[in-house]
Design a protein around this motif. Sequence first.
Motif, PDB file in Angstrom:
ATOM      1  N   LEU A 267       0.737  -1.303  -0.037  1.00  0.00           N
ATOM      2  CA  LEU A 267       0.109   0.033   0.098  1.00  0.00           C
ATOM      3  C   LEU A 267       0.731   1.308  -0.070  1.00  0.00           C
ATOM      4  O   LEU A 267       0.551   2.171  -0.787  1.00  0.00           O
ATOM      5  CB  LEU A 267      -0.885   0.051   1.297  1.00  0.00           C
ATOM      6  CG  LEU A 267      -2.186   0.863   1.075  1.00  0.00           C
ATOM      7  CD1 LEU A 267      -2.961   0.690   0.026  1.00  0.00           C
ATOM      8  CD2 LEU A 267      -2.697   1.185   2.518  1.00  0.00           C
ATOM      9  N   PHE A 268       1.832   1.224   0.948  1.00  0.00           N
ATOM     10  CA  PHE A 268       2.785   2.411   0.874  1.00  0.00           C
ATOM     11  C   PHE A 268       3.483   2.405  -0.500  1.00  0.00           C
ATOM     12  O   PHE A 268       3.325   3.823  -0.845  1.00  0.00           O
ATOM     13  CB  PHE A 268       3.900   1.804   1.786  1.00  0.00           C
ATOM     14  CG  PHE A 268       4.581   2.864   2.568  1.00  0.00           C
ATOM     15  CD1 PHE A 268       3.948   4.043   3.195  1.00  0.00           C
ATOM     16  CD2 PHE A 268       5.946   2.956   3.139  1.00  0.00           C
ATOM     17  CE1 PHE A 268       4.510   4.988   3.848  1.00  0.00           C
ATOM     18  CE2 PHE A 268       6.513   4.007   3.305  1.00  0.00           C
ATOM     19  CZ  PHE A 268       5.866   4.895   3.885  1.00  0.00           C
ATOM     20  N   ALA A 324      -7.478   2.182   1.769  1.00  0.00           N
ATOM     21  CA  ALA A 324      -6.741   2.488   3.077  1.00  0.00           C
ATOM     22  C   ALA A 324      -7.574   2.028   4.449  1.00  0.00           C
ATOM     23  O   ALA A 324      -7.231   1.597   5.300  1.00  0.00           O
ATOM     24  CB  ALA A 324      -6.239   4.000   3.208  1.00  0.00           C
ATOM     25  N   ILE A 325      -8.988   2.359   4.045  1.00  0.00           N
ATOM     26  CA  ILE A 325      -9.838   1.902   5.140  1.00  0.00           C
ATOM     27  C   ILE A 325      -9.933   0.391   5.343  1.00  0.00           C
ATOM     28  O   ILE A 325      -9.914  -0.103   6.387  1.00  0.00           O
ATOM     29  CB  ILE A 325     -11.329   2.493   4.567  1.00  0.00           C
ATOM     30  CG1 ILE A 325     -11.133   4.027   4.822  1.00  0.00           C
ATOM     31  CG2 ILE A 325     -12.260   1.989   5.631  1.00  0.00           C
ATOM     32  CD1 ILE A 325     -12.434   4.803   4.256  1.00  0.00           C
ATOM     33  N   GLU A 328      -6.393  -0.863   6.703  1.00  0.00           N
ATOM     34  CA  GLU A 328      -5.890   0.058   8.027  1.00  0.00           C
ATOM     35  C   GLU A 328      -5.223  -0.844   8.982  1.00  0.00           C
ATOM     36  O   GLU A 328      -4.244  -0.316   9.505  1.00  0.00           O
ATOM     37  CB  GLU A 328      -7.056   1.121   8.599  1.00  0.00           C
ATOM     38  CG  GLU A 328      -6.418   1.956   9.460  1.00  0.00           C
ATOM     39  CD  GLU A 328      -6.752   1.430  10.982  1.00  0.00           C
ATOM     40  OE1 GLU A 328      -6.311   2.028  11.966  1.00  0.00           O
ATOM     41  OE2 GLU A 328      -7.669   0.632  11.126  1.00  0.00           O
ATOM     42  N   ARG A 329      -5.803  -1.624   9.386  1.00  0.00           N
ATOM     43  CA  ARG A 329      -5.053  -2.544  10.468  1.00  0.00           C
ATOM     44  C   ARG A 329      -3.870  -3.171  10.192  1.00  0.00           C
ATOM     45  O   ARG A 329      -2.870  -3.150  10.861  1.00  0.00           O
ATOM     46  CB  ARG A 329      -5.903  -3.855  10.791  1.00  0.00           C
ATOM     47  CG  ARG A 329      -7.291  -3.348  11.772  1.00  0.00           C
ATOM     48  CD  ARG A 329      -8.300  -4.529  11.958  1.00  0.00           C
ATOM     49  NE  ARG A 329      -9.356  -3.923  12.507  1.00  0.00           N
ATOM     50  CZ  ARG A 329      -9.576  -3.459  13.562  1.00  0.00           C
ATOM     51  NH1 ARG A 329      -8.591  -3.862  14.452  1.00  0.00           N
ATOM     52  NH2 ARG A 329     -10.940  -2.895  14.104  1.00  0.00           N
ATOM     53  N   ILE A 331      -1.784  -2.022   7.836  1.00  0.00           N
ATOM     54  CA  ILE A 331      -0.826  -0.749   7.786  1.00  0.00           C
ATOM     55  C   ILE A 331      -0.067  -0.639   8.988  1.00  0.00           C
ATOM     56  O   ILE A 331       1.150  -0.655   9.061  1.00  0.00           O
ATOM     57  CB  ILE A 331      -1.527   0.399   7.513  1.00  0.00           C
ATOM     58  CG1 ILE A 331      -2.303   0.358   6.054  1.00  0.00           C
ATOM     59  CG2 ILE A 331      -0.489   1.555   7.153  1.00  0.00           C
ATOM     60  CD1 ILE A 331      -2.990   1.525   5.455  1.00  0.00           C
ATOM     61  N   ALA A 332      -0.545  -0.465  10.204  1.00  0.00           N
ATOM     62  CA  ALA A 332       0.015  -0.220  11.574  1.00  0.00           C
ATOM     63  C   ALA A 332       0.968  -1.241  11.586  1.00  0.00           C
ATOM     64  O   ALA A 332       2.090  -0.923  11.991  1.00  0.00           O
ATOM     65  CB  ALA A 332      -1.014   0.011  12.548  1.00  0.00           C
ATOM     66  N   ARG A 333       0.420  -2.376  11.748  1.00  0.00           N
ATOM     67  CA  ARG A 333       1.207  -3.654  12.057  1.00  0.00           C
ATOM     68  C   ARG A 333       2.485  -3.771  11.304  1.00  0.00           C
ATOM     69  O   ARG A 333       3.416  -4.221  11.698  1.00  0.00           O
ATOM     70  CB  ARG A 333       0.453  -4.883  12.161  1.00  0.00           C
ATOM     71  CG  ARG A 333      -0.205  -5.227  13.534  1.00  0.00           C
ATOM     72  CD  ARG A 333      -0.349  -6.914  13.608  1.00  0.00           C
ATOM     73  NE  ARG A 333      -1.471  -7.298  12.862  1.00  0.00           N
ATOM     74  CZ  ARG A 333      -1.666  -8.178  12.512  1.00  0.00           C
ATOM     75  NH1 ARG A 333      -0.937  -9.261  12.718  1.00  0.00           N
ATOM     76  NH2 ARG A 333      -2.708  -8.606  11.468  1.00  0.00           N
ATOM     77  N   LEU A 335       4.006  -1.979   9.080  1.00  0.00           N
ATOM     78  CA  LEU A 335       4.893  -0.838   9.116  1.00  0.00           C
ATOM     79  C   LEU A 335       5.878  -0.825  10.275  1.00  0.00           C
ATOM     80  O   LEU A 335       6.938  -0.529  10.193  1.00  0.00           O
ATOM     81  CB  LEU A 335       4.298   0.763   8.997  1.00  0.00           C
ATOM     82  CG  LEU A 335       3.745   0.954   7.628  1.00  0.00           C
ATOM     83  CD1 LEU A 335       3.356   2.316   7.615  1.00  0.00           C
ATOM     84  CD2 LEU A 335       5.032   0.901   6.625  1.00  0.00           C
ATOM     85  N   LEU A 336       5.244  -1.314  11.355  1.00  0.00           N
ATOM     86  CA  LEU A 336       5.814  -1.150  12.668  1.00  0.00           C
ATOM     87  C   LEU A 336       7.127  -2.202  12.749  1.00  0.00           C
ATOM     88  O   LEU A 336       8.126  -1.866  13.042  1.00  0.00           O
ATOM     89  CB  LEU A 336       4.794  -1.534  13.675  1.00  0.00           C
ATOM     90  CG  LEU A 336       5.584  -1.743  15.170  1.00  0.00           C
ATOM     91  CD1 LEU A 336       6.055  -0.377  15.483  1.00  0.00           C
ATOM     92  CD2 LEU A 336       4.870  -2.239  16.152  1.00  0.00           C
ATOM     93  N   ALA A 339      10.113  -1.006  11.022  1.00  0.00           N
ATOM     94  CA  ALA A 339      10.541   0.245  11.351  1.00  0.00           C
ATOM     95  C   ALA A 339      11.421  -0.267  12.707  1.00  0.00           C
ATOM     96  O   ALA A 339      12.285   0.516  13.279  1.00  0.00           O
ATOM     97  CB  ALA A 339       9.625   1.446  11.603  1.00  0.00           C
TER      98      ALA A 339
END
Lengths: 342, 376
Positions: A267-268, A324-325, A328-329, A331-333, A335-336, A339
């Motif tokens: 997605l990014f 994105a909607i 969304e769940r 994305i957060a996990r 990318l984390l 990082a």
Amino acid sequence: MMKSFFRSTSPFKPSPFRMAISYLILGGWALIILFPLYWLFITAFKLPAAVNNGPFYLPFVDFQPSLHAWEYVLGEVGNDTIRLFTNTVGVSLISATLALVIGSSAAYALTRFQFHPKVGTIFVFIGCVLLAIGLIVLGMPWMLAIAVAIALFVISLLTIARRFERALGNSDIAFWLISQRIMPPVAVVIPIYIVFQQLRLLDTWIALIITYVATNLPIVVWLMRDYFASIPYELEESAQIDGASRFRIFNQIVLPLSVPGLVATFLFVLVFCWNEYLLALFLTNARAQTMPLAVVAQNATRGPQWWYMSVLVLIMIVPVIAMAIALERYIARGLLVGAVKG
Amino acid sequence: MATITSSASLPATRVRASLGERIAPAAFLLPAVLVVLFVSIFPLILSLFLSLSRLRFEAGGLQVQFVALDNYRKLLFGSEQKVLFGTIATPSPIGWVVLGIVAFLMLASVYRAIREAQPGRAIVGRAIAAIVLIGLTYLIAASLLSPEGRPGTLVVTMLYVAVGITLQYLIGLGLALLCAQQLPGRRFFRVVFLLPMMITPVGVGYLFRMLADTNKGPLEPLWVALGMQDFAWSNNAWGARIAVMIGDIWQWTPFMFIVLLAAIEGQEVEPVEAAIVDGASNWDIFRHITLPAILPVSTTLILIRMIEAFKIIDLPNILTNGGPGTATETLTLYAYRIWRALDIGGSAAIAYLLLFLVTFFATLYVRTLRGRVSTA
């Protein structure tokens, strides 16, 4: 006052007072985000007079909404819009998929195998590239020059390069791949332009796809490397004992386990390709143009055509927002994990 | 990495498997290396060559003339110096203080490296970092922090990076902390806060141009109330810069927010619960539990954003066209403008300067901060 809100994963429900203040701040920021988007939305339904004569906020109340911009963008120049949209969708989807495939397999290789590229080989390679450029500048046809350089590289690889002892490791390769993101696109866009001109690929999907894949590979490698490293190796070892090949292990064990990371990264990268402006500006002309160029093109000699622009931006953001909607769940996990170690 | 095949498999399969096993590492890595070589390394070398030459477009093609470091000379000492460095004047007292502090810290760091008898490479590295940082600080002090000075493209770019990232991080962290509470409806906020990241920067540029319009823009009543209806953001150097920074913050805070939120929600609950039982205040919990937990993520986040922020072009280009004058022009926009004027060598030289700058800051950041965070 503020510091009482620095509560993180609170296992308990916050007090009503704190909840009220939290909602106030969150709502305020949501307003900051949503108001410009609302303005964009209503501008798409305004007649030029309604845009130029002052701020009007409410359709049917202080201005009469009109579909003229939509009729123009989807009707009058509809074929152009459809072509721009398909270009954007096609180029971004293919680029993001390719970047994900190539980048994640490279990231996997960097976490599971040991590489020892010899420093000497790299120098020989750079020498050969310089030679090829020199020959082309001196007027040799580019195909011949590249053939000469490749031949020379293979010959020296088999002879002198083997004598070099110093080797690099995986982290060096990873750093090299990631450092490509440091490079500003303007630094390379002119040579890329010249190369694609020589290959007669300007204004095609292929030129954009190749460039986008390369500029987004670092992100994929960066995020996926740590994702793969976080998957226990024992799973793969037992599959290996059962006789599964590397490619099967990668496809059937590693990839399914990294879905959140893959989704987030995809997605990014997709958003980056979707919204990219500078490279598309240089590398396309008419046929392969993408939507961001069309948005800028509405800044005509008579001043910005806000209504057309808003329609185009709205068409552009609806698909990404829907995605994105939905995701969304992930994305957060996703990318984390990428990082955490970086 | 020996392959053990089950006894049932045929010899033929075993041979194929071991061949696959041997070429697997290269097969996995090579496509990425080839793509990067084709699109990045080769053009990077060609670009270096271009930055050392002058191109002239003539009938039937272009003529390349090698001019050595002339493009860089023009940029650093010649006709382009004013655009790049701005107007240099005597720093204000604050400027002198800042310069003094940075110079003292840098020299102390070099002195310590020598006292601790660190390897020569480390001392040289610190000395280079000290020279570059003191030089850049002098530039900031003499242009930005000076009554008569005027910041050039270089300082403006660094200003966007510093201010933008600081505010994005702080706002993102604050929102993430609020969103990590057990609030009904927080999923709504999470999705909404993510939106700006999804909009093309070009679109954000035009969106903020509409918003900045003090006459017909949606915020007109606000400007009238503030007595600013005749004020044009884009005609005032600081107004234009602030407009660019606001646009950048609006667009990129979501990235900080979403990753920080995941980090905060991913931390263990037990220490927090224990701390609450022990009667620790919220500030103590944040300071001693949450902050250490999210610090490694934060450093990576800031690094990613820093690398991207140095390359900002869309927003200043569309919002203010780099103006008034060159007040909001960034290095990338500057390179693009020079390229449009067909000075391709000069453009490549600026791009290389930017490359050095980003590499310098990224390396410095990784060396100083990352090492400290991971050992702490």
